[in-house]
Design an enzyme around this catalytic site. Sequence first.
Site, mmCIF file in Angstrom:
data_model
loop_
_atom_site.group_PDB
_atom_site.id
_atom_site.type_symbol
_atom_site.label_atom_id
_atom_site.label_comp_id
_atom_site.label_asym_id
_atom_site.label_seq_id
_atom_site.Cartn_x
_atom_site.Cartn_y
_atom_site.Cartn_z
ATOM 1 N N GLU A 199 -47.573 8.226 -9.322
ATOM 2 C CA GLU A 199 -47.103 7.173 -8.420
ATOM 3 C C GLU A 199 -45.716 6.690 -8.832
ATOM 4 O O GLU A 199 -45.493 6.332 -9.989
ATOM 5 C CB GLU A 199 -48.090 6.001 -8.439
ATOM 6 C CG GLU A 199 -49.493 6.400 -8.009
ATOM 7 C CD GLU A 199 -50.547 5.405 -8.477
ATOM 8 O OE1 GLU A 199 -50.186 4.258 -8.796
ATOM 9 O OE2 GLU A 199 -51.732 5.781 -8.520
ATOM 10 N N GLU B 151 -55.729 8.183 -7.743
ATOM 11 C CA GLU B 151 -55.793 8.859 -9.034
ATOM 12 C C GLU B 151 -56.605 10.153 -8.976
ATOM 13 O O GLU B 151 -56.268 11.136 -9.649
ATOM 14 C CB GLU B 151 -56.383 7.919 -10.100
ATOM 15 C CG GLU B 151 -55.448 6.808 -10.547
ATOM 16 C CD GLU B 151 -55.329 5.666 -9.539
ATOM 17 O OE1 GLU B 151 -54.417 4.826 -9.699
ATOM 18 O OE2 GLU B 151 -56.164 5.626 -8.601
ATOM 19 N N PHE C 142 -52.008 3.210 -15.535
ATOM 20 C CA PHE C 142 -52.658 2.448 -16.597
ATOM 21 C C PHE C 142 -53.963 3.140 -16.981
ATOM 22 O O PHE C 142 -54.644 3.722 -16.124
ATOM 23 C CB PHE C 142 -52.939 1.011 -16.154
ATOM 24 C CG PHE C 142 -51.700 0.213 -15.872
ATOM 25 C CD1 PHE C 142 -50.926 -0.288 -16.904
ATOM 26 C CD2 PHE C 142 -51.303 -0.038 -14.560
ATOM 27 C CE1 PHE C 142 -49.781 -1.017 -16.640
ATOM 28 C CE2 PHE C 142 -50.164 -0.767 -14.294
ATOM 29 C CZ PHE C 142 -49.389 -1.264 -15.340
ATOM 30 N N ASP D 113 -56.856 2.067 -17.597
ATOM 31 C CA ASP D 113 -58.025 1.613 -16.844
ATOM 32 C C ASP D 113 -58.246 2.456 -15.585
ATOM 33 O O ASP D 113 -59.385 2.681 -15.169
ATOM 34 C CB ASP D 113 -57.847 0.150 -16.427
ATOM 35 C CG ASP D 113 -57.471 -0.747 -17.586
ATOM 36 O OD1 ASP D 113 -58.268 -1.603 -17.972
ATOM 37 O OD2 ASP D 113 -56.356 -0.581 -18.114
ATOM 38 N N HIS E 19 -55.639 -3.699 -16.657
ATOM 39 C CA HIS E 19 -54.461 -2.884 -16.941
ATOM 40 C C HIS E 19 -54.203 -2.751 -18.444
ATOM 41 O O HIS E 19 -53.062 -2.521 -18.848
ATOM 42 C CB HIS E 19 -53.216 -3.499 -16.292
ATOM 43 C CG HIS E 19 -53.264 -3.593 -14.807
ATOM 44 N ND1 HIS E 19 -54.076 -4.498 -14.158
ATOM 45 C CD2 HIS E 19 -52.615 -2.908 -13.845
ATOM 46 C CE1 HIS E 19 -53.905 -4.361 -12.843
ATOM 47 N NE2 HIS E 19 -53.032 -3.402 -12.639
#
Length: 336
Positions: free
Chosen positions: A41, A73, A96, A98, A141
């Site tokens: 991204e 993702e 991130f 997460d 995050h």
Amino acid sequence: MSEAPVTEAGAGTALMTAVAAMNSALDLEMAANDKIILLGEDIADPIGGVFKVTKGLSTKYGTHRVRATPIVEQTIVGTAIGLALAGYRPVAEIMFFDFVAMCMDQLVNHAAKFRYMSGGRTPAPITVRTVVGSSRFGAQHAQSLEAWFMHTPGIKVVMPSSPADAKGLLTACLRDDDPCLFIEHINLAYREKEPVPVGEHVVPLGKARVLRQGDDVTIITYGAQVPVVLDAAERLAGEGIGAEVIDLRTLVPLDLDTVFTSVERTRRAVVVHEATRFCGPGAEIAAQITEQLFGELLAPVQRLGGAYAPIPFSPHLSGFPTAEDVVTTVRALSRG
């Protein structure tokens, strides 16, 4: 290209931040191998990635090799795996750590297993870059989830602590035939500039580094806890306690030989990381040390890790080990 090295630091080196060092690694490898494709991204110019690691690369190599993707993702990693099976060496950026949860199936059930399921004929040479430690973006995050992937056969797990290692380890990942999870810590991204080789620089995966010699206790750590532990070791030296500091650099493969050699001499060990202490990487490392060196230890192996809670927005409530925590633990251990 932003974050380019600006100050010479000796023959063949320049002062770089970790961001500049990783950008250099990607640049050199993309120039040498046209099969390297970046996906993620906002990674194309003018943004160049949310943390600017890919700044300038789409301008230099084209958007067909530096592909800005939708915010999906699963698609980023799934596409990377497909490219790997077709002979490419893709680099997938997951903004991130997460968010890696969104593509766990692609990583754990596909990328990690293709080599095993095909008798080695279909490796998946992908590198997944991701970021931890961004608590100022909120609890979703910032988690350190490296233990999830240490528990997954087939994936290599890498976490540098310095700009030079960031470049050298990332280069090693880009050349590796297995899936590599490359974890970057936001607090190290721009922390300081250090001498980094300007040209090719490779740090082998699975080789820990002894950062400080000591005879009284071994402190094993990695990532953002390295400067914390070095600070603690300096304080301990003032009290007459010699702490040997080991930076693991890679968690899979795990360089237990370096750990065992050190602890066999010091006979005391502490493992420090930001991941939660409960079921964190330190649990496995402590167990391995205990099983191998039980008869040599002067005290039980100690673990310091993050609190068993989501990481709060406030940096003052992080629950991560501090230098004082390390000093207090080693003091008590030294009396054992």
